[in-house]
Design a protein around this motif. Sequence first.
Motif, PDB file in Angstrom:
ATOM      1  N   LEU A  81      -5.750   5.457  -6.489  1.00 25.03           N
ATOM      2  CA  LEU A  81      -5.937   5.476  -5.039  1.00 25.03           C
ATOM      3  C   LEU A  81      -7.311   6.031  -4.740  1.00 25.03           C
ATOM      4  O   LEU A  81      -7.681   7.104  -5.221  1.00 25.03           O
ATOM      5  CB  LEU A  81      -4.855   6.342  -4.396  1.00 25.03           C
ATOM      6  N   LEU A 108      -6.440   0.789  -2.888  1.00 24.79           N
ATOM      7  CA  LEU A 108      -5.789   0.877  -4.202  1.00 24.79           C
ATOM      8  C   LEU A 108      -6.531  -0.060  -5.142  1.00 24.79           C
ATOM      9  O   LEU A 108      -6.725  -1.233  -4.828  1.00 24.79           O
ATOM     10  CB  LEU A 108      -4.329   0.482  -4.091  1.00 24.79           C
ATOM     11  N   SER A 112       0.830  -1.206   0.000  1.00 29.29           N
ATOM     12  CA  SER A 112       0.000   0.000   0.000  1.00 29.29           C
ATOM     13  C   SER A 112       0.861   1.252   0.000  1.00 29.29           C
ATOM     14  O   SER A 112       0.610   2.196  -0.763  1.00 29.29           O
ATOM     15  CB  SER A 112      -0.928  -0.012   1.219  1.00 29.29           C
ATOM     16  N   HIS A 169      -6.165  -3.617   0.190  1.00 24.13           N
ATOM     17  CA  HIS A 169      -6.464  -2.891   1.426  1.00 24.13           C
ATOM     18  C   HIS A 169      -5.384  -3.159   2.451  1.00 24.13           C
ATOM     19  O   HIS A 169      -4.958  -4.296   2.651  1.00 24.13           O
ATOM     20  CB  HIS A 169      -7.814  -3.326   1.992  1.00 24.13           C
ATOM     21  N   SER A 170      -4.918  -2.104   3.100  1.00 22.94           N
ATOM     22  CA  SER A 170      -3.920  -2.228   4.154  1.00 22.94           C
ATOM     23  C   SER A 170      -4.512  -1.774   5.477  1.00 22.94           C
ATOM     24  O   SER A 170      -5.190  -0.737   5.540  1.00 22.94           O
ATOM     25  CB  SER A 170      -2.691  -1.380   3.823  1.00 22.94           C
ATOM     26  N   ASP A 178      -2.793  -6.986   2.382  1.00 25.65           N
ATOM     27  CA  ASP A 178      -1.449  -6.533   2.010  1.00 25.65           C
ATOM     28  C   ASP A 178      -0.433  -7.591   2.419  1.00 25.65           C
ATOM     29  O   ASP A 178       0.116  -7.566   3.518  1.00 25.65           O
ATOM     30  CB  ASP A 178      -1.156  -5.196   2.693  1.00 25.65           C
ATOM     31  N   THR A 186       1.235   3.714  -3.251  1.00 23.71           N
ATOM     32  CA  THR A 186       0.766   5.097  -3.048  1.00 23.71           C
ATOM     33  C   THR A 186       1.863   6.087  -3.409  1.00 23.71           C
ATOM     34  O   THR A 186       1.616   7.094  -4.091  1.00 23.71           O
ATOM     35  CB  THR A 186       0.321   5.309  -1.591  1.00 23.71           C
TER      36      THR A 186
END
Length: 224
Positions: A176, A219, A125, A210-211, A187, A129
């Motif tokens: 994002l 994301l 993530s 998803h984190s 993640d 990002t």
Amino acid sequence: MVYLHAALSQQFAPADLPNAVRTTLGKPLRRAASLTQLALLGAFACLPEERRHQPTALLWQSTSGPRLETITLLEEICDGAAEPMPYDFLATQPAIAAAQIQPMLPGLQSAMHIPLDTELAANWSLLLTLAIEWLNEGRYAQILCAQLDHWADSASGHWLALGSEPLENSAASLQLLEIALPNAQPDTPNFPELVADWLTQGNATSLSLHSTAAPRLALEFARL
């Protein structure tokens, strides 16, 4: 818009790494640590020769880090029979991996290493990002995101290559989102393997990550 250029995973027996590098380069990469060899093999697999001069960043994470090299150095120091060799010390510095592959990857302008503290979780993530932000700002033409690990019995590299423009083989875009999406993937280190499987299966139109470190963000990869 950010585009996915490549998603791949590589697995090697540690003893096979030097031969794999020799096959890729046509010559050996002398006195290179395992992480450096993994970085070279993955970068060359992600980037065709005509794109290796493009402005590039490398963002990579590792659970193992230079653990085996550090143990070797400590054993040499504690043994006291002779001074440790300089290249044994350099092998304990993760940042040296980017410097050692830069002559073969002339477009590489910067690199960042992120250590991880567990084998079950990763920080894709964060890497993705950062990649999205830097590509949208125009800092680089392409960014390599990777997880590199080597242990006594295995060596692995998981890779996602992103760019600011679509290529002929680009199959997905990445964005994002400020929203938590249902059915998002966790993640984990092998996330690029899941992306590659999603691209070949041809079912869902999107795949999200998803984190737990960023619960309100997601994301999303979307098919082109």
